[in-house]
Scaffold this active site. Structure first.
Site, mmCIF file in Angstrom:
data_model
loop_
_atom_site.group_PDB
_atom_site.id
_atom_site.type_symbol
_atom_site.label_atom_id
_atom_site.label_comp_id
_atom_site.label_asym_id
_atom_site.label_seq_id
_atom_site.Cartn_x
_atom_site.Cartn_y
_atom_site.Cartn_z
ATOM 1 N N ASP A 190 9.196 2.915 -0.358
ATOM 2 C CA ASP A 190 8.239 3.426 0.498
ATOM 3 C C ASP A 190 8.600 3.223 1.910
ATOM 4 O OD1 ASP A 190 6.101 4.618 1.641
ATOM 5 O OD2 ASP A 190 4.678 3.683 0.123
ATOM 6 N N TYR A 224 0.892 -1.173 0.104
ATOM 7 C CA TYR A 224 -0.217 0.012 0.045
ATOM 8 C C TYR A 224 0.948 1.210 -0.076
ATOM 9 C CZ TYR A 224 -3.473 3.774 1.772
ATOM 10 O OH TYR A 224 -4.157 4.809 2.038
ATOM 11 N N LYS A 281 4.537 9.288 8.708
ATOM 12 C CA LYS A 281 4.209 8.765 9.947
ATOM 13 C C LYS A 281 5.123 9.224 10.883
ATOM 14 C CE LYS A 281 1.043 5.029 8.365
ATOM 15 N NZ LYS A 281 1.282 4.468 7.197
#
Ligand SMILES: *Cc1c(COP(=O)(O)O)cnc(C)c1O
Length: 431
Positions: free
Chosen positions: A242, A147, A270
């Site tokens: 990522d 994702y 994050k």
């Protein structure tokens, strides 16, 4: 064990549903995959959160990863407060942006220059545009179950939220976008070799979660990331790691430090926002300098590099940089992982346990999980039962099988032991 009363949360959810689609601002927050209704949170402190009915839980979601220092960490709150007093946003440069960029560059050697954005999605979207602008090629290769945010061209075989909701791709994404994205199985280097031999010269970038964390936790096979590095170099393809989840999580320098593989570009989010909306992408200066205003690839943001968010990120990274942080996290996480595994084994529940640093996962399947296809073999009904049992015992896990358990430095031995004890009880009741 007392009965969990969550009436106020239920009422709040009913009210929210009148105004917000599905009652939540991000689909994974809904308890759809595990049954029941989401809890509304009133406050958090250290490793615990308290819902609006007054129930406290040991939190292993940690806002889906960012809160590696735990909730309301004093150093973060203090720096945020001090920054806030001076104003919330200027739309002009501040020194804080350079400070955070410098901390990131020092931590991640492959990042020579970095641009701040407001979310992980923005980071991957921008990194892909940059890779296409730099290579003048269109094709993007991604991996099933990885994702990368809800970017149109990346929301294809995209793991967690999309998986548990059974949306393999989403309406609203034109076929033409999907046509420029090739998806391959994770951890299968021969599949990458094969496609690149045929279409390498059209491929702008390969984007990968170096430790997959959105189909549960799936570590890379030995040599897999090195293999991606070799193939991309050979074909002039930009390799994007990522690290929105893994950056400053599996090691201070991210997965690329842990596995000693340097990508061309890295996306972050994050943890670097310390609980505020922040993303970033960075990498080789030669590529990054293609961005406007130094280059012609356009990318912008009214609130990008927001001073309050930068302050939270700086306070977080400075704390993480301290001696022994990752050793402590490793020890706690190892103890938790082993305890959970033992609890399942003793109860005779077939599970597969994965862990990289403070990211871990209990898959309810007896087969090894190495990619999306094997992750999907998990018994999600069993996970739902496990989730509910744990919640009733004051342990807040992600409301989906295909998410990570996150340990923070605010989790102590005591909480880890309480969690293992709860798991031991709950596993015994799993049919
Ligand atoms: C969370 C996540 C994203 C998306 O970040 P948002 O801030 O939610 O947009 C992208 N990539 C990975 C690997 C993630 O874990």
């Amino acid at each position: 064990m007392k009965q969990l009363v969550t009436k106020k949360s239920h009422d709040a959810f009913a009210e929210a549903c009148k105004y917000i689609p599905g009652g939540v601002n991000s689909p994974v927050r809904a308890f759809g995959p595990v049954g029941g209704k989401p809890l509304f949170i009133a406050s958090g402190s250290g490793c615990k959160i308290t819902d609006i009915d007054g129930n406290s839980y040991i939190d292993y979601v940690c806002s889906w990863g960012p809160l590696i220092l735990g909730h309301a960490h004093a150093a973060v709150i203090e720096k945020v407060n001090a920054t806030l007093q001076k104003g919330t946003s200027f739309g002009a440069p501040t020194i804080l942006e350079t400070q955070l960029a410098k901390l990131i560059k020092e931590a991640i050697p492959s990042v020579e220059k970095v641009r701040m954005v407001n979310s992980g999605t923005e980071a991957t979207m921008s990194a892909i545009r940059l890779a296409r602008g730099y290579t003048k090629r269109n094709l993007v290769i991604k991996f099933d179950g990885c994702y990368h945010g809800h970017v149109d061209g990346l929301l294809i075989q995209a793991g967690s939220g999309a998986t548990t909701l059974g949306i393999p791709t989403s309406p609203g994404i034109p076929q033409d976008y999907a046509r420029n994205t090739l998806t391959l199985p994770f951890n299968d280097i021969d599949a990458v070799k094969d496609v690149c031999n045929r279409r390498g010269s059209e491929t702008a970038c390969i984007i990968v979660e170096p430790v997959a964390g959105n189909m549960g936790v799936v570590p890379p096979k030995p040599g897999y990331l090195q293999g991606l590095r070799e193939i991309t170099r050979k074909h002039g393809i930009v390799l994007i790691f990522d690290e929105v989840m893994t950056g400053f999580r599996v090691a201070y320098g991210g997965a690329q430090t842990l596995y000693s593989v340097a990508p061309d570009l890295t996306t972050l989010g994050k943890i670097i926002g310390g609980g505020f909306p922040v993303g970033a992408f960075g990498g080789r200066a030669e590529i990054m300098d293609c961005l406007a205003p130094s280059g012609s690839v356009y990318q912008a943001g009214t609130l990008s590099g927001n001073p309050v968010a930068m302050a939270a990120g700086i306070a977080t990274l400075e704390k993480l940089k301290g001696k022994d942080t990752y050793k402590t996290l490793e020890n706690l996480s190892k103890k938790l992982g082993e305890g959970l595994e033992t609890s399942a084994r003793n109860a005779g529940v077939p599970t597969c346990h994965t862990r990289v640093g403070s990211m871990l996962c209990t898959f309810f399947t007896d087969k090894p999980v190495t990619d999306y296809a094997t992750a999907k073999k998990s018994d999600t009904q069993r996970y739902a039962a496990y989730f509910r049992g744990m919640l009733e015992r004051g342990i807040y896990l992600a409301p989906s099988q295909f998410e990570a358990v996150f340990v923070s430095i605010a989790h102590g031995e005591k909480e880890i032991e309480a969690t293992i004890k709860a798991s031991t009880e709950v596993m015994k009741g799993i049919k």
